[in-house]
Motif scaffolding. Structure first.
Motif, PDB file in Angstrom:
ATOM      1  N   GLN A  45       0.746  -1.131   0.063  1.00  0.00           N
ATOM      2  CA  GLN A  45      -0.065  -0.181   0.050  1.00  0.00           C
ATOM      3  C   GLN A  45       0.855   1.535   0.043  1.00  0.00           C
ATOM      4  N   PHE A  46       2.313   1.230   0.289  1.00  0.00           N
ATOM      5  CA  PHE A  46       3.243   2.372   0.356  1.00  0.00           C
ATOM      6  C   PHE A  46       4.102   2.489  -0.970  1.00  0.00           C
ATOM      7  N   TYR A  47       3.660   1.629  -1.957  1.00  0.00           N
ATOM      8  CA  TYR A  47       4.481   1.540  -3.142  1.00  0.00           C
ATOM      9  C   TYR A  47       4.339   2.957  -3.864  1.00  0.00           C
ATOM     10  N   GLY A  48       3.320   3.640  -3.601  1.00  0.00           N
ATOM     11  CA  GLY A  48       3.355   4.991  -4.385  1.00  0.00           C
ATOM     12  C   GLY A  48       4.404   5.979  -4.032  1.00  0.00           C
ATOM     13  N   LYS A  49       4.562   6.108  -2.808  1.00  0.00           N
ATOM     14  CA  LYS A  49       5.658   6.843  -2.016  1.00  0.00           C
ATOM     15  C   LYS A  49       6.888   5.982  -2.491  1.00  0.00           C
ATOM     16  N   LEU A  50       7.073   4.789  -2.627  1.00  0.00           N
ATOM     17  CA  LEU A  50       8.201   4.040  -2.925  1.00  0.00           C
ATOM     18  C   LEU A  50       8.760   4.431  -4.220  1.00  0.00           C
ATOM     19  N   ARG A  51       8.057   4.840  -5.334  1.00  0.00           N
ATOM     20  CA  ARG A  51       8.423   5.078  -6.687  1.00  0.00           C
ATOM     21  C   ARG A  51       8.982   6.502  -6.349  1.00  0.00           C
ATOM     22  N   GLU A  52       8.366   7.521  -5.890  1.00  0.00           N
ATOM     23  CA  GLU A  52       8.918   8.844  -5.471  1.00  0.00           C
ATOM     24  C   GLU A  52      10.347   8.672  -4.816  1.00  0.00           C
ATOM     25  N   ASN A  53      10.454   7.871  -3.747  1.00  0.00           N
ATOM     26  CA  ASN A  53      11.356   7.681  -2.936  1.00  0.00           C
ATOM     27  C   ASN A  53      12.584   7.202  -3.968  1.00  0.00           C
ATOM     28  N   ILE A  54      12.327   6.432  -4.844  1.00  0.00           N
ATOM     29  CA  ILE A  54      13.456   5.734  -5.731  1.00  0.00           C
ATOM     30  C   ILE A  54      14.005   7.006  -6.676  1.00  0.00           C
ATOM     31  N   MET A  55      12.932   7.910  -7.204  1.00  0.00           N
ATOM     32  CA  MET A  55      13.669   8.990  -7.966  1.00  0.00           C
ATOM     33  C   MET A  55      14.464   9.878  -7.431  1.00  0.00           C
ATOM     34  N   ASN A  56      14.043  10.141  -5.885  1.00  0.00           N
ATOM     35  CA  ASN A  56      14.824  11.047  -5.125  1.00  0.00           C
ATOM     36  C   ASN A  56      15.965  10.413  -4.355  1.00  0.00           C
ATOM     37  N   SER A  57      16.175   9.028  -4.454  1.00  0.00           N
ATOM     38  CA  SER A  57      17.306   8.352  -3.811  1.00  0.00           C
ATOM     39  C   SER A  57      18.898   8.626  -4.148  1.00  0.00           C
ATOM     40  N   ASN A  58      19.687   8.375  -3.293  1.00  0.00           N
ATOM     41  CA  ASN A  58      21.054   8.652  -3.653  1.00  0.00           C
ATOM     42  C   ASN A  58      21.304   7.525  -4.664  1.00  0.00           C
ATOM     43  N   LYS A  59      21.798   7.649  -5.864  1.00  0.00           N
ATOM     44  CA  LYS A  59      22.109   6.958  -6.947  1.00  0.00           C
ATOM     45  C   LYS A  59      23.564   7.182  -7.486  1.00  0.00           C
ATOM     46  N   TYR A  60      24.203   6.104  -7.303  1.00  0.00           N
ATOM     47  CA  TYR A  60      25.732   6.071  -7.798  1.00  0.00           C
ATOM     48  C   TYR A  60      25.992   5.215  -9.036  1.00  0.00           C
ATOM     49  N   GLU A  61      26.616   5.733  -9.797  1.00  0.00           N
ATOM     50  CA  GLU A  61      26.905   5.178 -11.227  1.00  0.00           C
ATOM     51  C   GLU A  61      28.162   4.145 -10.859  1.00  0.00           C
ATOM     52  N   LEU A  62      27.904   2.750 -11.692  1.00  0.00           N
ATOM     53  CA  LEU A  62      28.723   1.612 -11.336  1.00  0.00           C
ATOM     54  C   LEU A  62      29.620   1.441 -12.401  1.00  0.00           C
ATOM     55  N   THR A  63      30.683   0.984 -12.096  1.00  0.00           N
ATOM     56  CA  THR A  63      31.587   0.821 -13.384  1.00  0.00           C
ATOM     57  C   THR A  63      31.607  -0.590 -13.976  1.00  0.00           C
ATOM     58  N   ASP A  64      31.150  -1.457 -13.177  1.00  0.00           N
ATOM     59  CA  ASP A  64      31.073  -2.848 -13.712  1.00  0.00           C
ATOM     60  C   ASP A  64      29.533  -3.173 -14.111  1.00  0.00           C
ATOM     61  N   ASP A  65      29.303  -4.195 -14.787  1.00  0.00           N
ATOM     62  CA  ASP A  65      28.014  -4.702 -15.033  1.00  0.00           C
ATOM     63  C   ASP A  65      27.438  -5.753 -14.428  1.00  0.00           C
ATOM     64  N   SER A  66      27.495  -6.055 -13.201  1.00  0.00           N
ATOM     65  CA  SER A  66      27.050  -7.072 -12.396  1.00  0.00           C
ATOM     66  C   SER A  66      25.455  -6.986 -12.529  1.00  0.00           C
ATOM     67  N   ALA A  67      24.892  -8.300 -12.023  1.00  0.00           N
ATOM     68  CA  ALA A  67      23.540  -8.533 -12.381  1.00  0.00           C
ATOM     69  C   ALA A  67      22.676  -7.638 -11.514  1.00  0.00           C
ATOM     70  N   SER A  68      21.559  -7.266 -11.939  1.00  0.00           N
ATOM     71  CA  SER A  68      20.712  -6.390 -11.139  1.00  0.00           C
ATOM     72  C   SER A  68      20.281  -7.054  -9.741  1.00  0.00           C
ATOM     73  N   GLU A  69      19.990  -6.597  -8.700  1.00  0.00           N
ATOM     74  CA  GLU A  69      19.467  -7.443  -7.548  1.00  0.00           C
ATOM     75  C   GLU A  69      19.437  -6.322  -6.606  1.00  0.00           C
ATOM     76  N   VAL A  70      18.625  -6.992  -5.327  1.00  0.00           N
ATOM     77  CA  VAL A  70      18.333  -6.165  -4.057  1.00  0.00           C
ATOM     78  C   VAL A  70      19.830  -6.710  -3.393  1.00  0.00           C
ATOM     79  N   ILE A  71      20.790  -5.938  -3.139  1.00  0.00           N
ATOM     80  CA  ILE A  71      21.847  -6.345  -2.094  1.00  0.00           C
ATOM     81  C   ILE A  71      21.609  -6.373  -0.712  1.00  0.00           C
ATOM     82  N   GLU A  72      20.853  -5.401   0.006  1.00  0.00           N
ATOM     83  CA  GLU A  72      20.523  -5.701   1.236  1.00  0.00           C
ATOM     84  C   GLU A  72      19.262  -4.690   1.329  1.00  0.00           C
TER      85      GLU A  72
END
Length: 76
Positions: A45-72
């Motif tokens: 029920q809070f996924y609407g806010k989650l989308r906004e939080n993702i757009m506003n999150s800290n995002k760091y560019e990675l140099t490798d091309d590892s698999a997409s996943e939830v790390i923690e």
């Protein structure tokens, strides 16, 4: 290109005291959302806010091309 997302996932009291933090490796905001929502079935029920939080999150560019996943996740 992949990014490391550090996403706040706020869930209000009484369901959760504070919510939590997700650390996700993904190609896009949409993929990040899909990974979290697939991994978390506790508070959809809070996924609407989650989308906004993702757009506003800290995002760091990675140099490798590892698999997409939830790390923690830390959820209260």
């Amino acid at each position: 290109m992949k990014y490391l997302y550090v996403v706040d996932h706020y869930v209000p009291f009484p369901q959760s005291e504070y919510g939590g933090i997700w650390v996700v490796r993904a190609e896009s905001d949409e993929e990040c959302f899909d990974l979290i929502s697939t991994h978390d079935d506790l508070y959809p029920q809070f996924y609407g806010k989650l989308r906004e939080n993702i757009m506003n999150s800290n995002k760091y560019e990675l140099t490798d091309d590892s698999a997409s996943e939830v790390i923690e996740s830390f959820l209260t």
